[in-house]
Design a protein around this motif. Structure first.
Motif, PDB file in Angstrom:
ATOM      1  N   VAL A 168      36.678  25.182  57.333  1.00 21.93           N
ATOM      2  CA  VAL A 168      37.146  26.356  56.589  1.00 21.93           C
ATOM      3  C   VAL A 168      36.354  26.516  55.296  1.00 21.93           C
ATOM      4  CG1 VAL A 168      39.149  27.413  55.546  1.00 21.93           C
ATOM      5  CG2 VAL A 168      39.439  25.968  57.525  1.00 21.93           C
ATOM      6  N   HIS A 169      36.076  25.403  54.610  1.00 28.28           N
ATOM      7  CA  HIS A 169      35.322  25.495  53.361  1.00 28.28           C
ATOM      8  C   HIS A 169      33.863  25.843  53.624  1.00 28.28           C
ATOM      9  CE1 HIS A 169      38.624  22.856  51.447  1.00 28.28           C
ATOM     10  NE2 HIS A 169      38.897  24.133  51.329  1.00 28.28           N
ATOM     11  N   ARG A 171      32.841  27.619  56.073  1.00 33.54           N
ATOM     12  CA  ARG A 171      32.803  29.029  56.437  1.00 33.54           C
ATOM     13  C   ARG A 171      33.043  29.927  55.230  1.00 33.54           C
ATOM     14  NH1 ARG A 171      35.362  29.288  62.549  1.00 33.54           N
ATOM     15  NH2 ARG A 171      33.416  28.627  63.538  1.00 33.54           N
ATOM     16  N   SER A 172      33.904  29.483  54.318  1.00 33.98           N
ATOM     17  CA  SER A 172      34.087  30.255  53.079  1.00 33.98           C
ATOM     18  C   SER A 172      32.755  30.395  52.368  1.00 33.98           C
ATOM     19  CB  SER A 172      35.067  29.566  52.132  1.00 33.98           C
ATOM     20  OG  SER A 172      36.345  29.510  52.700  1.00 33.98           O
ATOM     21  N   ALA A 173      32.017  29.290  52.301  1.00 31.20           N
ATOM     22  CA  ALA A 173      30.718  29.306  51.630  1.00 31.20           C
ATOM     23  C   ALA A 173      29.758  30.266  52.336  1.00 31.20           C
ATOM     24  CB  ALA A 173      30.128  27.901  51.587  1.00 31.20           C
ATOM     25  N   VAL A 187      29.687  23.800  46.535  1.00 27.46           N
ATOM     26  CA  VAL A 187      30.530  23.438  47.682  1.00 27.46           C
ATOM     27  C   VAL A 187      30.280  22.011  48.167  1.00 27.46           C
ATOM     28  CG1 VAL A 187      31.209  24.045  50.028  1.00 27.46           C
ATOM     29  CG2 VAL A 187      30.661  25.839  48.398  1.00 27.46           C
ATOM     30  N   ALA A 191      32.991  19.215  47.224  1.00 27.06           N
ATOM     31  CA  ALA A 191      33.854  18.919  48.368  1.00 27.06           C
ATOM     32  C   ALA A 191      33.788  17.444  48.730  1.00 27.06           C
ATOM     33  CB  ALA A 191      33.447  19.775  49.575  1.00 27.06           C
TER      34      ALA A 191
ATOM     35  N   PHE B  60      31.046  34.137  62.574  1.00 26.28           N
ATOM     36  CA  PHE B  60      31.003  32.669  62.584  1.00 26.28           C
ATOM     37  C   PHE B  60      30.706  32.115  63.965  1.00 26.28           C
ATOM     38  CE2 PHE B  60      33.980  33.426  58.960  1.00 26.28           C
ATOM     39  CZ  PHE B  60      33.101  33.012  57.977  1.00 26.28           C
ATOM     40  N   PHE B  86      41.647  32.648  55.774  1.00 24.93           N
ATOM     41  CA  PHE B  86      41.772  31.660  56.847  1.00 24.93           C
ATOM     42  C   PHE B  86      43.210  31.256  57.133  1.00 24.93           C
ATOM     43  CE2 PHE B  86      37.461  31.275  55.369  1.00 24.93           C
ATOM     44  CZ  PHE B  86      36.754  31.207  56.551  1.00 24.93           C
ATOM     45  N   GLU B  88      44.161  28.135  57.755  1.00 24.92           N
ATOM     46  CA  GLU B  88      44.433  27.061  56.802  1.00 24.92           C
ATOM     47  C   GLU B  88      43.754  27.476  55.506  1.00 24.92           C
ATOM     48  OE1 GLU B  88      41.843  26.235  59.081  1.00 24.92           O
ATOM     49  OE2 GLU B  88      43.235  26.304  60.758  1.00 24.92           O
ATOM     50  N   TYR B  89      44.178  26.925  54.395  1.00 25.18           N
ATOM     51  CA  TYR B  89      43.682  27.405  53.120  1.00 25.18           C
ATOM     52  C   TYR B  89      42.169  27.246  52.995  1.00 25.18           C
ATOM     53  CZ  TYR B  89      48.609  27.122  52.214  1.00 25.18           C
ATOM     54  OH  TYR B  89      49.950  27.283  52.297  1.00 25.18           O
ATOM     55  N   GLY B  90      41.508  28.346  52.758  1.00 28.34           N
ATOM     56  CA  GLY B  90      40.053  28.315  52.631  1.00 28.34           C
ATOM     57  C   GLY B  90      39.588  28.297  51.188  1.00 28.34           C
ATOM     58  N   PHE B  92      38.859  26.827  47.454  1.00 27.38           N
ATOM     59  CA  PHE B  92      38.301  25.530  47.107  1.00 27.38           C
ATOM     60  C   PHE B  92      39.244  24.757  46.188  1.00 27.38           C
ATOM     61  CE2 PHE B  92      33.940  27.704  47.579  1.00 27.38           C
ATOM     62  CZ  PHE B  92      33.974  27.491  48.946  1.00 27.38           C
ATOM     63  N   TRP B  94      38.713  22.186  44.544  1.00 26.37           N
ATOM     64  CA  TRP B  94      38.033  21.584  43.396  1.00 26.37           C
ATOM     65  C   TRP B  94      37.760  22.606  42.302  1.00 26.37           C
ATOM     66  CZ3 TRP B  94      35.925  21.735  48.362  1.00 26.37           C
ATOM     67  CH2 TRP B  94      34.985  22.750  48.590  1.00 26.37           C
ATOM     68  N   LEU B 103      34.225  33.662  42.879  1.00 21.54           N
ATOM     69  CA  LEU B 103      33.218  33.129  43.795  1.00 21.54           C
ATOM     70  C   LEU B 103      32.277  34.213  44.333  1.00 21.54           C
ATOM     71  CD1 LEU B 103      32.428  30.491  45.271  1.00 21.54           C
ATOM     72  CD2 LEU B 103      33.828  31.278  47.160  1.00 21.54           C
ATOM     73  N   ARG B 149      40.538  36.247  46.141  1.00 29.66           N
ATOM     74  CA  ARG B 149      39.121  35.936  46.281  1.00 29.66           C
ATOM     75  C   ARG B 149      38.459  36.917  47.238  1.00 29.66           C
ATOM     76  NH1 ARG B 149      37.094  30.333  48.970  1.00 29.66           N
ATOM     77  NH2 ARG B 149      37.779  31.350  50.875  1.00 29.66           N
TER      78      ARG B 149
END
Ligand SMILES: Nc1ncnc2c1ncn2[C@@H]1O[C@H](COP(=O)(O)OP(=O)(O)OP(=O)(O)O)[C@@H](O)[C@H]1O
Ligand SMILES: [Mg+2]
Lengths: 274, 253
Positions: A168-169, A171-173, A187, A191, B60, B86, B88-90, B92, B94, B103, B149
């Motif tokens: 998911v991360h 793909r977000s990127a 990222v 991450a 994708f 998404f 599930e949580y997409g 970040f 961090w 972003l 976002r």
């Protein structure tokens, strides 16, 4: 004979009282009383076996004072810490970027992973002859050995962290079109950072184990050398044990220090159970 | 809906995965046209390929056969004009709420970033939480961050894959009405995946119902109800029955 028994009895009583206390009380009282019981058992064993060589806790305590006063302790501690610090920092400076790239790029991973996995199981201790051959006896060899012992866990840990980045991360990127350095900075690196810190922690622990061994075999200063020296200079096992305790205490402090890295907001998410 | 300009066009899209040498057919000849600014719900049983279809639309994944076009352009890769929210949580974990929201705005000037992000954060009701990290947010708030976002880049298409699935039923209701509010405000085209019949009826202008795997379109039900929609109305019940019928299950238990 009676003193250690009394110590053990009192410590056991404290332990029992401690089990009933609050979490705070338990955290302090339980480890203290367990330590006291162990020290009591150690003393008891010395008395029962009537050993002339192995030091009692009291003798060790006296040796402790002797080392501190002799001013050798400071110099040897600094020598060990110096080697560990530089070897470790160099390993992190090379290992983290390398791990990030190898973990992210499948082609680089295919090319380099077998070599890394093949060199990794070789104990850093096995490198001592080569280290001395290349760097001679002294700090250079020590730093090189610590570099080797930290480099592999850090690189492999970073690689694994990158390969674990959630889809998911990633793909977000991709969705926000991040590429190149920006992708790494925003990222890939953040991450993987929690797991990178964990591997730093592990390798610092290993580094502290390795430096003592290395100094015992192939160096002429440092805490490992101090142990060897104490034994060779008339079997001073009281000095040996006192030095061992100092090594343990410094190890705890090092771990406490590096654990501070886990407290930043940017990485705390990696340590809580979600 | 027919008078709308077509935005997203699925043409004969099929998808199969190789699972240990075997072919797993997931989607079978999907034909669907979504109009500009339309809110379409994709409804179907778990595992029927809803996420897969959305992933293909998002660039994708590639279809095994068939094509997807947006504004007449073939989709081959993700693009910030079309943003994914998404399952599930997409977002970040961090980065702070603010850093997550900006972003997609990182190429703009700081002033512009500030202007857009504060407006969006306000829109999703997260003012005051700009510096908070996702870990310290509730599930609903995290999902708002993700919506913010996505909205920040003013996308023409939003892909939402069960975005409220992990929320409690009350929060889910609020999030739905907020989504409607935001959609009316900005009018992006929304493809919203769900397996919740009520959610589909509350949100969609059209509900596309899928069969079980391999997923194909069982039917398309238009919902001509004005927002706010009344869960207790007679029409609501009629639509609900139709959807359950298409899904091949009875809601009378
Ligand atoms: N990358 C993949 N490789 C192999 N099989 C996959 C892959 N992605 C999805 N599948 C399979 O395709 C089928 C459809 O998956 P998909 O995630 O699209 O279902 P879904 O309709 O979104 O279900 P849910 O409502 O539970 O999210 C599932 O059987 C899944 O196991
Ligand atoms: Mg899904």
């Amino acid at each position: 004979m009676t003193t250690p028994l009394i110590v053990i009895a009192v410590a056991a009583l404290c332990f029992l009282i401690g089990t009933r206390g609050s979490a705070r009380v338990q955290n302090i009282l339980l480890p203290l009383s367990v330590t006291a019981i162990l020290v009591g058992l150690w003393d008891l064993a010395c008395v029962l076996t009537d050993t002339q060589v192995f030091p009692t806790p009291a003798k060790t305590w006296a040796a402790f004072g002797e080392i501190v006063e002799s001013e050798r302790l400071w110099g040897d501690t600094v020598a060990s810490l110096f080697r560990v610090t530089w070897g470790f920092l160099l390993a992190a400076a090379v290992g983290i970027p390398l791990g990030l790239v190898v973990g992210w790029s499948t082609r680089t991973f295919r090319a380099l992973n077998p070599i890394i996995q093949g060199l990794r199981p070789i104990s850093p201790i096995a490198w001592i002859p080569i280290a001395i051959l290349w760097f001679g006896i002294g700090d250079g060899a020590g730093i090189f050995l610590i570099f080797l012992s930290s480099f592999f866990p850090i690189t492999v840990g970073t690689m694994a962290a990158v390969r674990n980045i959630s889809l998911v991360h990633q793909r977000s990127a991709m969705n926000f079109q991040m590429t190149g350095l920006e992708l790494f900075r925003r990222v890939v690196f953040p991450a993987s950072l929690p797991q990178i810190i964990t591997s730093l922690r592990i390798s610092l622990g290993v580094a502290w184990l390795v430096i003592v061994a290395a100094e015992m075999v192939g160096m002429d200063s440092g805490l490992g050398y101090l142990i060897n020296d104490a034994r060779n200079a008339g079997s001073r096992y009281d000095l040996v044990v006192a030095t061992m305790i100092i090594i343990g205490l410094i190890g705890i402090v090092l771990d406490l220090l590096i654990r501070q890295l886990e407290k930043f907001d940017e990485v705390r998410w990696g340590y809580v159970n979600r | 809906m027919s008078e709308r300009t077509p935005k997203v066009i699925f043409e004969n899209v099929s998808k199969s995965f190789d699972v240990k040498g075997d072919k797993l057919e997931v989607l079978e000849s999907i034909d669907l046209t979504v109009g500009e600014g339309e809110l379409v719900c994709l409804l179907g049983p778990s595992g029927c390929g809803k996420s897969t279809l959305l992933n293909i639309a998002g660039g994708f994944e590639q279809p095994s056969s068939g094509t997807i076009k947006i504004d007449g352009e073939l989709i081959t890769a993700p693009d910030p004009r079309r943003v994914f929210v998404f399952q599930e949580y997409g977002i970040f974990p961090w980065a702070s709420v603010w850093d997550n929201v900006v972003l997609g705005l990182r190429h703009l000037s700081k002033d512009k970033q500030y202007e857009i992000a504060s407006e969006i954060i306000d829109l999703v009701g997260l003012s005051g939480f700009e510096k908070t990290y996702p870990m310290a947010l509730s599930g609903g708030m995290k999902q708002r961050v993700e919506v913010a976002r996505a909205l920040a880049v003013s996308p023409d298409v939003l892909y939402m894959d069960e975005p409220f699935g992990a929320l409690d039923s009350l929060t889910r209701l609020t999030m739905r009405s907020e989504l409607i509010r935001i959609w009316k405000d900005r009018k992006p085209t929304i493809l919203f995946v769900t397996h919740d019949v009520d959610e589909a009826i509350q949100l969609a202008e059209r509900v596309v119902v899928f069969t079980g795997r391999p997923g194909s379109i069982a039917g398309v039900i238009p919902i001509d109800l004005e927002h706010p929609r009344d869960l207790g109305s007679a029409q609501y019940g009629v639509i609900k029955n139709k959807l359950y019928e298409l899904l091949g299950v009875s809601h009378l238990i």
